[in-house]
Design an enzyme around this catalytic site. Structure first.
Site, PDB file in Angstrom:
ATOM      1  CE1 TYR A 146      -3.810   1.913   0.677  1.00 39.39           C
ATOM      2  CE2 TYR A 146      -2.649   2.918   2.204  1.00 39.39           C
ATOM      3  CZ  TYR A 146      -3.810   3.222   1.477  1.00 39.39           C
ATOM      4  OH  TYR A 146      -4.820   4.116   1.732  1.00 39.39           O
ATOM      5  CE  LYS A 150      -3.667   4.836  -2.105  1.00 42.05           C
ATOM      6  NZ  LYS A 150      -4.642   5.401  -2.780  1.00 42.05           N
ATOM      7  CG  PHE A 192     -12.188   1.805  19.606  1.00 37.20           C
ATOM      8  CD1 PHE A 192     -11.586   0.650  19.794  1.00 37.20           C
ATOM      9  CD2 PHE A 192     -11.635   2.906  19.788  1.00 37.20           C
ATOM     10  CE1 PHE A 192     -10.378   0.282  20.161  1.00 37.20           C
ATOM     11  CE2 PHE A 192     -10.339   2.923  20.332  1.00 37.20           C
ATOM     12  CZ  PHE A 192      -9.742   1.463  20.281  1.00 37.20           C
ATOM     13  CE1 TYR A 205      -4.430  -5.264  17.286  1.00 34.16           C
ATOM     14  CE2 TYR A 205      -5.916  -3.667  16.643  1.00 34.16           C
ATOM     15  CZ  TYR A 205      -5.639  -4.932  16.822  1.00 34.16           C
ATOM     16  OH  TYR A 205      -6.547  -5.847  16.013  1.00 34.16           O
ATOM     17  CG  ASP A 207       1.212   2.306  25.511  1.00 34.96           C
ATOM     18  OD1 ASP A 207       0.786   2.686  24.334  1.00 34.96           O
ATOM     19  OD2 ASP A 207       2.603   2.751  25.839  1.00 34.96           O
ATOM     20  N   GLY A 208      -1.951   1.841  23.885  1.00 31.37           N
ATOM     21  CA  GLY A 208      -3.026   2.993  23.533  1.00 31.37           C
ATOM     22  C   GLY A 208      -2.628   4.159  23.458  1.00 31.37           C
ATOM     23  NE  ARG A 212      -2.898   5.743  13.237  1.00 39.65           N
ATOM     24  CZ  ARG A 212      -1.713   5.189  13.884  1.00 39.65           C
ATOM     25  NH1 ARG A 212      -1.180   5.873  14.580  1.00 39.65           N
ATOM     26  NH2 ARG A 212      -1.383   3.976  13.627  1.00 39.65           N
ATOM     27  CG  ASP A 274      -0.003   0.291  13.911  1.00 39.40           C
ATOM     28  OD1 ASP A 274      -0.786   0.383  12.894  1.00 39.40           O
ATOM     29  OD2 ASP A 274      -0.298   0.724  15.234  1.00 39.40           O
ATOM     30  NE  ARG A 278       1.423   8.279   9.461  1.00 43.97           N
ATOM     31  CZ  ARG A 278       0.853   7.060   8.791  1.00 43.97           C
ATOM     32  NH1 ARG A 278      -0.259   6.898   8.736  1.00 43.97           N
ATOM     33  NH2 ARG A 278       1.697   5.991   8.629  1.00 43.97           N
TER      34      ARG A 278
END
Ligand SMILES: NC(=O)c1ccc[n+]([C@@H]2O[C@H](COP(=O)([O-])OP(=O)(O)OC[C@H]3O[C@@H](n4cnc5c(N)ncnc54)[C@H](O)[C@@H]3O)[C@@H](O)[C@H]2O)c1
Length: 315
Positions: A146, A150, A192, A205, A207-208, A212, A274, A278
């Site tokens: 991906y 892109k 969620f 995923y 420790d949270g 984002r 991951d 971002r």
């Protein structure tokens, strides 16, 4: 009234884009292979004389569509679950698909817009990410089909502009959410909400604490259309996204609150590659398009939760 091709128009973002273009009175030709999109997303237009749906895979040469004014290239599965299911096909969709839409633009002298992604920044070493950041991307990982696809598509767009004078526009979309997201796309917002509505534990995923930023689809579509309408000299790339950042834990709490759910959080290891954070810099979008998101997370989540509720209830 313009004749406009939208590839990937039966998908989440594409169907909202088509809705807006149809409202503006344009003629729209949607090209989609229904891999992750659905005819339900576009069924409201099927009886309109201004709308044509062509089931086609853009890996292969495009069908004859005649003269067109604008092309939006959105065809590509966007969620890791979907794009990793057949990574070679994903890569081909990005590269062969870009070549095919660029050839159509070259033949018809149409403007062509590429829906690129924040994934071109990879796991960024610069935070937040301006368009000048060239990225930190693993070329051989499980996300590469991906990310590198892109990136390759962006290369083709700029080479067509330099070599043939093709009128290109490149936008880099950051995480977007809203009604018509695929309920099973495995991304955090849909995960969620679906888990909270079904009273199952929310999957977090790592420790949270990774962050984002989420842009509501209605805001995003406004930015995409403004980009297409901008002067030919504005090629981009332009970031489109919401700079308001949240941790996954904050998002989980918000979803639990809004769904009146009190299920637990279940922590899982971070998937490979991951990105930990971002966030877009959107100064360019504001300077050139006078665009910035206006829908607050709570309002957008409300509409999205309502949509998923109707899906669960089978309406
Ligand atoms: N949703 C996001 O947060 C996000 C973020 C960054 C970039 N994008 C980009 O925006 C575009 C739309 O994303 P989305 O979230 O609507 O995804 P989506 O999966 O809902 O939509 C993609 C559409 O493209 C179609 N498609 C896939 N491969 C195809 C092919 N080979 N030929 C023809 N059609 C094909 C699918 O059937 C689907 O209708 C994608 O290009 C994606 O990379 C999305």
């Amino acid at each position: 009234m313009k004749r406009i091709v939208v590839t990937g128009g039966a998908g989440f973002i594409g169907s909202h884009l088509i809705e807006r273009l149809m409202e503006q009175g344009h003629e729209v030709i949607c090209i989609d292979n229904l891999l992750t999109g659905s005819s339900e997303n576009i069924e409201q237009h099927q009886t309109s004389p201004n709308f044509t749906f062509i089931e086609h895979d853009i890996v292969y040469a495009l069908p004859e569509v005649g003269q067109v004014d604008e092309i939006y290239n959105l065809a590509c599965p966007a969620s890791p679950v979907h794009y990793q299911a057949d990574p070679i096909h994903t890569f081909k969709t990005n590269i062969m698909g870009a070549l095919h839409v660029l050839e159509l633009a070259r033949k018809t002298d149409a403007k062509v817009l590429q829906a690129s992604t924040s994934e071109v920044y990879g796991d960024p070493l610069v935070h937040p990410q301006p368009e000048t950041y060239v990225g930190h991307v693993n070329p051989i990982g499980i996300r590469s089909c991906y990310d590198e696809g892109k990136r390759g598509a962006e290369t083709l767009f700029f080479d067509y502009a330099r070599q043939f004078g093709t009128k290109i526009k490149v936008i880099r979309i950051f995480n977007t959410y809203g009604p018509r997201m695929h309920p099973e796309d495995g991304r955090v917002v849909s995960n969620f909400i679906m888990q909270a509505l079904k009273k199952k534990p929310l999957t977090v995923y790592g420790d949270g604490h990774q962050t984002r930023s989420f842009c509501y689809v209605g805001d995003l579509v406004g930015g995409i259309i403004k980009m297409m309408a901008s002067p030919d000299t504005l090629q981009g790339p332009i970031n489109l996204g919401n700079p308001n950042e949240f941790t996954m834990l904050e998002l989980a709490q918000q979803v639990l609150r809004m769904t009146n759910s009190n299920t637990s959080l279940q922590f899982h290891p971070l998937p490979s590659d991951d990105p930990k954070q971002r966030q877009p810099v959107i100064d360019e979008a504001f300077a050139h398009l006078k665009w910035k998101p206006t829908i607050m997370l709570e309002e957008g989540l409300r509409k999205t939760i309502d949509y998923f509720l109707t899906k669960i209830e089978g309406k």
